[in-house]
Design a protein around this motif. Structure first.
Motif, PDB file in Angstrom:
ATOM      1  N   SER A  33      51.323  38.838  34.183  1.00 20.04           N
ATOM      2  CA  SER A  33      51.546  40.007  35.061  1.00 20.04           C
ATOM      3  C   SER A  33      50.726  41.233  34.681  1.00 20.04           C
ATOM      4  CB  SER A  33      53.037  40.381  35.109  1.00 20.04           C
ATOM      5  OG  SER A  33      53.772  39.357  35.734  1.00 20.04           O
ATOM      6  N   VAL A  34      49.787  41.090  33.746  1.00 15.23           N
ATOM      7  CA  VAL A  34      48.907  42.206  33.408  1.00 15.23           C
ATOM      8  C   VAL A  34      47.921  42.410  34.570  1.00 15.23           C
ATOM      9  CG1 VAL A  34      47.017  42.933  31.871  1.00 15.23           C
ATOM     10  CG2 VAL A  34      49.111  41.964  30.913  1.00 15.23           C
ATOM     11  N   PRO A  35      47.652  43.672  34.984  1.00 12.28           N
ATOM     12  CA  PRO A  35      46.673  43.911  36.053  1.00 12.28           C
ATOM     13  C   PRO A  35      45.310  43.312  35.698  1.00 12.28           C
ATOM     14  CG  PRO A  35      47.928  45.895  35.626  1.00 12.28           C
ATOM     15  CD  PRO A  35      48.300  44.930  34.543  1.00 12.28           C
ATOM     16  N   VAL A  36      44.632  42.785  36.700  1.00 11.72           N
ATOM     17  CA  VAL A  36      43.316  42.180  36.503  1.00 11.72           C
ATOM     18  C   VAL A  36      42.332  42.784  37.493  1.00 11.72           C
ATOM     19  CG1 VAL A  36      44.237  40.006  35.617  1.00 11.72           C
ATOM     20  CG2 VAL A  36      43.859  40.257  38.068  1.00 11.72           C
ATOM     21  N   TYR A  37      41.051  42.649  37.177  1.00 11.86           N
ATOM     22  CA  TYR A  37      40.005  43.160  38.052  1.00 11.86           C
ATOM     23  C   TYR A  37      38.853  42.160  38.073  1.00 11.86           C
ATOM     24  CZ  TYR A  37      37.968  44.741  33.592  1.00 11.86           C
ATOM     25  OH  TYR A  37      37.461  44.798  32.320  1.00 11.86           O
ATOM     26  N   LEU A  38      37.931  42.373  38.979  1.00 11.81           N
ATOM     27  CA  LEU A  38      36.825  41.439  39.186  1.00 11.81           C
ATOM     28  C   LEU A  38      35.617  41.818  38.345  1.00 11.81           C
ATOM     29  CD1 LEU A  38      37.071  41.036  43.042  1.00 11.81           C
ATOM     30  CD2 LEU A  38      37.030  39.118  41.448  1.00 11.81           C
ATOM     31  N   VAL A  39      35.070  40.829  37.668  1.00 10.27           N
ATOM     32  CA  VAL A  39      33.819  41.005  36.932  1.00 10.27           C
ATOM     33  C   VAL A  39      32.904  39.837  37.274  1.00 10.27           C
ATOM     34  CG1 VAL A  39      34.831  42.321  35.032  1.00 10.27           C
ATOM     35  CG2 VAL A  39      34.790  39.842  34.916  1.00 10.27           C
ATOM     36  N   ALA A  40      31.657  39.951  36.852  1.00 10.81           N
ATOM     37  CA  ALA A  40      30.693  38.888  37.142  1.00 10.81           C
ATOM     38  C   ALA A  40      29.835  38.650  35.917  1.00 10.81           C
ATOM     39  CB  ALA A  40      29.819  39.265  38.333  1.00 10.81           C
ATOM     40  N   ASN A  41      29.340  37.418  35.806  1.00  8.94           N
ATOM     41  CA  ASN A  41      28.400  37.136  34.735  1.00  8.94           C
ATOM     42  C   ASN A  41      26.983  37.426  35.212  1.00  8.94           C
ATOM     43  OD1 ASN A  41      27.580  34.969  36.354  1.00  8.94           O
ATOM     44  ND2 ASN A  41      28.906  33.525  35.308  1.00  8.94           N
ATOM     45  N   GLN A  42      25.993  37.105  34.399  1.00 12.18           N
ATOM     46  CA  GLN A  42      24.616  37.430  34.747  1.00 12.18           C
ATOM     47  C   GLN A  42      24.109  36.639  35.958  1.00 12.18           C
ATOM     48  OE1 GLN A  42      23.245  36.728  30.655  1.00 12.18           O
ATOM     49  NE2 GLN A  42      22.255  38.731  30.749  1.00 12.18           N
ATOM     50  N   LEU A  43      24.792  35.556  36.269  1.00  7.30           N
ATOM     51  CA  LEU A  43      24.425  34.761  37.445  1.00  7.30           C
ATOM     52  C   LEU A  43      25.081  35.304  38.714  1.00  7.30           C
ATOM     53  CD1 LEU A  43      24.841  31.197  35.919  1.00  7.30           C
ATOM     54  CD2 LEU A  43      22.684  32.364  36.394  1.00  7.30           C
ATOM     55  N   LYS A  44      25.872  36.379  38.555  1.00  9.30           N
ATOM     56  CA  LYS A  44      26.650  36.961  39.652  1.00  9.30           C
ATOM     57  C   LYS A  44      27.664  35.960  40.196  1.00  9.30           C
ATOM     58  CE  LYS A  44      23.486  40.657  41.009  1.00  9.30           C
ATOM     59  NZ  LYS A  44      22.651  41.252  42.061  1.00  9.30           N
ATOM     60  N   HIS A  45      28.255  35.216  39.270  1.00 12.52           N
ATOM     61  CA  HIS A  45      29.420  34.398  39.578  1.00 12.52           C
ATOM     62  C   HIS A  45      30.635  35.194  39.095  1.00 12.52           C
ATOM     63  CE1 HIS A  45      27.118  30.304  39.673  1.00 12.52           C
ATOM     64  NE2 HIS A  45      26.543  31.243  40.396  1.00 12.52           N
ATOM     65  N   PHE A  46      31.682  35.247  39.913  1.00 11.49           N
ATOM     66  CA  PHE A  46      32.763  36.194  39.674  1.00 11.49           C
ATOM     67  C   PHE A  46      33.996  35.523  39.073  1.00 11.49           C
ATOM     68  CE2 PHE A  46      30.033  38.009  42.841  1.00 11.49           C
ATOM     69  CZ  PHE A  46      30.014  39.364  42.553  1.00 11.49           C
ATOM     70  N   PHE A  47      34.787  36.345  38.361  1.00 16.62           N
ATOM     71  CA  PHE A  47      36.065  35.883  37.821  1.00 16.62           C
ATOM     72  C   PHE A  47      36.928  37.107  37.564  1.00 16.62           C
ATOM     73  CE2 PHE A  47      33.094  36.465  34.362  1.00 16.62           C
ATOM     74  CZ  PHE A  47      33.814  37.060  33.326  1.00 16.62           C
ATOM     75  N   PHE A  48      38.227  36.875  37.360  1.00 16.79           N
ATOM     76  CA  PHE A  48      39.170  37.958  37.083  1.00 16.79           C
ATOM     77  C   PHE A  48      39.312  38.146  35.582  1.00 16.79           C
ATOM     78  CE2 PHE A  48      40.504  36.964  41.422  1.00 16.79           C
ATOM     79  CZ  PHE A  48      40.706  38.235  41.944  1.00 16.79           C
ATOM     80  N   ARG A  49      39.500  39.413  35.184  1.00 16.63           N
ATOM     81  CA  ARG A  49      39.670  39.739  33.770  1.00 16.63           C
ATOM     82  C   ARG A  49      40.869  40.674  33.611  1.00 16.63           C
ATOM     83  NH1 ARG A  49      34.477  41.797  30.821  1.00 16.63           N
ATOM     84  NH2 ARG A  49      34.330  39.567  30.314  1.00 16.63           N
ATOM     85  N   HIS A  50      41.637  40.473  32.522  1.00 15.52           N
ATOM     86  CA  HIS A  50      42.741  41.377  32.202  1.00 15.52           C
ATOM     87  C   HIS A  50      42.210  42.775  31.913  1.00 15.52           C
ATOM     88  CE1 HIS A  50      44.621  37.457  30.718  1.00 15.52           C
ATOM     89  NE2 HIS A  50      45.473  37.880  31.626  1.00 15.52           N
ATOM     90  N   ILE A  51      42.994  43.782  32.305  1.00 12.43           N
ATOM     91  CA  ILE A  51      42.606  45.146  31.934  1.00 12.43           C
ATOM     92  C   ILE A  51      42.792  45.347  30.433  1.00 12.43           C
ATOM     93  CG2 ILE A  51      44.898  46.090  32.472  1.00 12.43           C
ATOM     94  CD1 ILE A  51      43.502  48.677  33.318  1.00 12.43           C
ATOM     95  N   THR A  52      43.797  44.666  29.849  1.00 11.91           N
ATOM     96  CA  THR A  52      43.997  44.684  28.393  1.00 11.91           C
ATOM     97  C   THR A  52      44.405  43.285  27.964  1.00 11.91           C
ATOM     98  OG1 THR A  52      46.321  45.335  28.642  1.00 11.91           O
ATOM     99  CG2 THR A  52      44.715  47.101  28.306  1.00 11.91           C
ATOM    100  N   GLU A  53      44.080  42.944  26.734  1.00  9.02           N
ATOM    101  CA  GLU A  53      44.470  41.654  26.174  1.00  9.02           C
ATOM    102  C   GLU A  53      44.997  41.844  24.762  1.00  9.02           C
ATOM    103  OE1 GLU A  53      41.458  38.643  26.330  1.00  9.02           O
ATOM    104  OE2 GLU A  53      41.845  38.197  28.421  1.00  9.02           O
ATOM    105  N   ASP A  54      46.211  41.329  24.529  1.00  6.64           N
ATOM    106  CA  ASP A  54      46.798  41.435  23.187  1.00  6.64           C
ATOM    107  C   ASP A  54      47.061  40.062  22.579  1.00  6.64           C
ATOM    108  OD1 ASP A  54      48.914  40.483  24.656  1.00  6.64           O
ATOM    109  OD2 ASP A  54      50.187  42.257  24.396  1.00  6.64           O
ATOM    110  N   GLY A  55      46.550  39.007  23.230  1.00  6.83           N
ATOM    111  CA  GLY A  55      46.729  37.653  22.709  1.00  6.83           C
ATOM    112  C   GLY A  55      47.977  36.954  23.193  1.00  6.83           C
ATOM    113  N   SER A  56      48.812  37.655  24.002  1.00 11.90           N
ATOM    114  CA  SER A  56      50.066  37.045  24.457  1.00 11.90           C
ATOM    115  C   SER A  56      49.875  36.132  25.653  1.00 11.90           C
ATOM    116  CB  SER A  56      51.079  38.142  24.809  1.00 11.90           C
ATOM    117  OG  SER A  56      50.579  38.948  25.870  1.00 11.90           O
ATOM    118  N   CYS A  57      48.754  36.268  26.345  1.00 11.38           N
ATOM    119  CA  CYS A  57      48.492  35.430  27.515  1.00 11.38           C
ATOM    120  C   CYS A  57      47.531  34.315  27.127  1.00 11.38           C
ATOM    121  CB  CYS A  57      47.901  36.264  28.658  1.00 11.38           C
ATOM    122  SG  CYS A  57      47.605  35.310  30.164  1.00 11.38           S
TER     123      CYS A  57
END
Length: 496
Positions: free
Chosen positions: A81-105
């Motif tokens: 349930s942590v908020p996520v946002y869209l990022v892309a790698n150098q190939l411009k392929h997209f994925f979601f990333r946590h706004i914060t990560e503490d190792g619990s997910c």
């Protein structure tokens, strides 16, 4: 492959430039496979959602998603349930990333490097690079030549009028006809959260943020450039020596605007890139959306898509009307008690193929299925006003035949009676009142939600072809419907 691992793959030329109208691409194996869409309350497959967007649309949403993170997140990780946002790698392929990560997910989406470490590696010395200084000086020169602008400040702190702890330091700020304006020089390494944060800050201030570049090549666009392009109505503003000289000569600020112009090619859109030097005060500036543009790409593209959609719908409607006419013509010319000849066989095969392509099934032969024959006989009889396919003399006999032997087609027959205005004819032929009593009993059964006269779900697409506009009504009382609703009366079911 994790998004960050895929990001480390080498890229030929160091950049991938996508067609704005192409489908966005997700990474092959994202760490976050499913997200909660907080706007709809639905869990969505991350790869499916990303792949269902056009590249231009995903980039625009990427900016919006990042802006909303702190107050009202659009997406959350389905696992933690942590908020996520869209990022892309150098190939411009997209994925979601946590706004914060503490190792619990269990879904880990971050590089071992911290954001500050990445900033230190990427930004060290960039902000005060010579190109950055040069573009900033050109902006100041242009503004100074225009008497409609005043209080020109470079690298001066802008304190929030709402929060004494909040401040920004734009490259250039000025007061003009539209109020206070902040100019920022776009660097190739500007993080999306920096863009989003500054947009939010100046929106709260009631000011306008204008992003400016010193050069733009539509065939070589970094993701950071796309973030600005697609969130700014597909317009990019450039200040260079030519625009600065023109600003001084005419005593009015000019910018070079690069933009996409949508062009229709058949039933699809393509883009033509155009570039013009235009007066800054001729741009459309929107403080709420923090956009500043010359050509209204969004409106033009929407108009062309609406035009294409309308024509496609009209062509499809004409095709469906023609197929409906062919099916009725075939049925009226059919000999019920004999096998179809070669011409009829070919005609039936062509009808089957054309309708199957549209999700409507016909039996291999017009004589194969007694239920199908009854449906066609009933609807065709209502259309003609006399029995078709059966050796009856009156339409009311067809009504009783359908009710006795094929109750799953009673509602379809009722719709046909209404569509072809045969109610009066049935009443005239119902001399004993038997059909009136039967119709009342059918209505009562439907009102109770009983399945006795519920339509066969498999026949609904065909019925909708024969009697346009009935699909949703039949689905509502079909046993396959999860929202089965009792009918108020048989006559209403067949008419509304």
């Amino acid at each position: 492959m994790d998004g960050d691992e895929e990001q480390n793959r080498p890229v030929v030329g160091g950049n991938v430039t996508f067609d704005p109208l192409a489908a966005a691409l997700p990474v092959e194996e994202p760490a976050i496979r499913e997200v909660l869409d907080c706007d709809t309350g639905e869990f969505v497959d991350a790869r499916v959602w990303i792949g269902g967007q056009r590249y231009e649309g995903l980039i625009a949403q990427r900016v919006s998603v990042r802006e909303r993170l702190s107050e009202k997140p659009r997406f959350r990780c389905s696992l933690c349930s942590v908020p996520v946002y869209l990022v892309a790698n150098q190939l411009k392929h997209f994925f979601f990333r946590h706004i914060t990560e503490d190792g619990s997910c269990p879904a880990e989406t971050r590089s071992p490097l911290s954001r500050d470490e990445i900033l230190a590696r990427k930004y060290n010395g960039v902000r005060e690079s010579e190109p950055h200084k040069r573009i900033k000086a050109l902006i100041v020169r242009s503004l100074a030549a225009d008497p409609s602008f005043s209080e020109i400040l470079s690298e001066h702190q802008w304190r929030s009028s709402h929060d004494r702890h909040s401040r920004r330091q734009p490259d250039v700020q000025v007061t003009g006809p539209m109020g206070r304006v902040a100019f920022e020089v776009q660097l190739s390494t500007t993080f999306l959260d920096v863009v989003a944060g500054r947009r939010s800050f100046y929106r709260q201030e009631g000011a306008l943020l204008v992003w400016v570049m010193g050069y733009f090549d539509p065939d070589y666009r970094r993701l950071t450039t796309d973030d600005l392009l697609f969130s700014n109505n597909s317009n990019i503003l450039v200040v260079d020596e030519e625009t600065a000289a023109l600003s001084e000569a005419e005593r009015r600020v000019h910018v070079r605007c690069h933009y996409r112009r949508p062009v229709r090619e058949g039933d699809s859109l393509t883009d033509h890139w155009e570039s013009y030097v235009v007066p800054f005060n001729g741009l459309t500036c929107e403080k709420e959306t923090q956009r500043c543009w010359h050509f209204d790409y969004d409106r033009q593209a929407a108009a062309l898509r609406a035009e294409i959609d309308k024509e496609l719908q009209e062509r499809e409607q004409a095709t469906m009307d023609a197929l409906r006419g062919e099916l009725f013509s075939f049925w009226l010319s059919r000999s019920p008690n004999s096998a179809p000849d070669r011409t009829a066989v070919h005609a039936w095969a062509a009808l089957r193929k054309a309708l199957d392509d549209r999700g409507i099934s016909l039996p291999p032969s017009p004589n194969d299925d007694s239920g199908f024959i009854a449906l066609m006989n009933g609807v065709a009889s209502a259309k003609e006003g006399n029995p078709v396919g059966w050796n009856f003399r009156r339409l009311v006999e067809v009504a009783h035949r359908i009710s006795d032997g094929y109750p799953q087609h009673v509602v379809a027959f009722g719709h046909a009676v209404r569509l072809f205005e045969r109610e009066k004819l049935l009443d005239e032929q119902d001399r004993t009142g038997k059909w009136k009593r039967r119709r009342s009993a059918i209505g009562a059964s439907l009102r109770r939600g009983e399945p006795d006269f519920a339509p066969d779900p498999a026949t609904i697409p065909l019925v909708d072809l024969l009697i346009p506009g009935t699909k949703a009504k039949l689905e509502k009382i079909s046993p396959a419907s999860s929202t089965h609703a009792p009918a108020t009366s048989f006559s209403i079911v067949t008419a509304s």
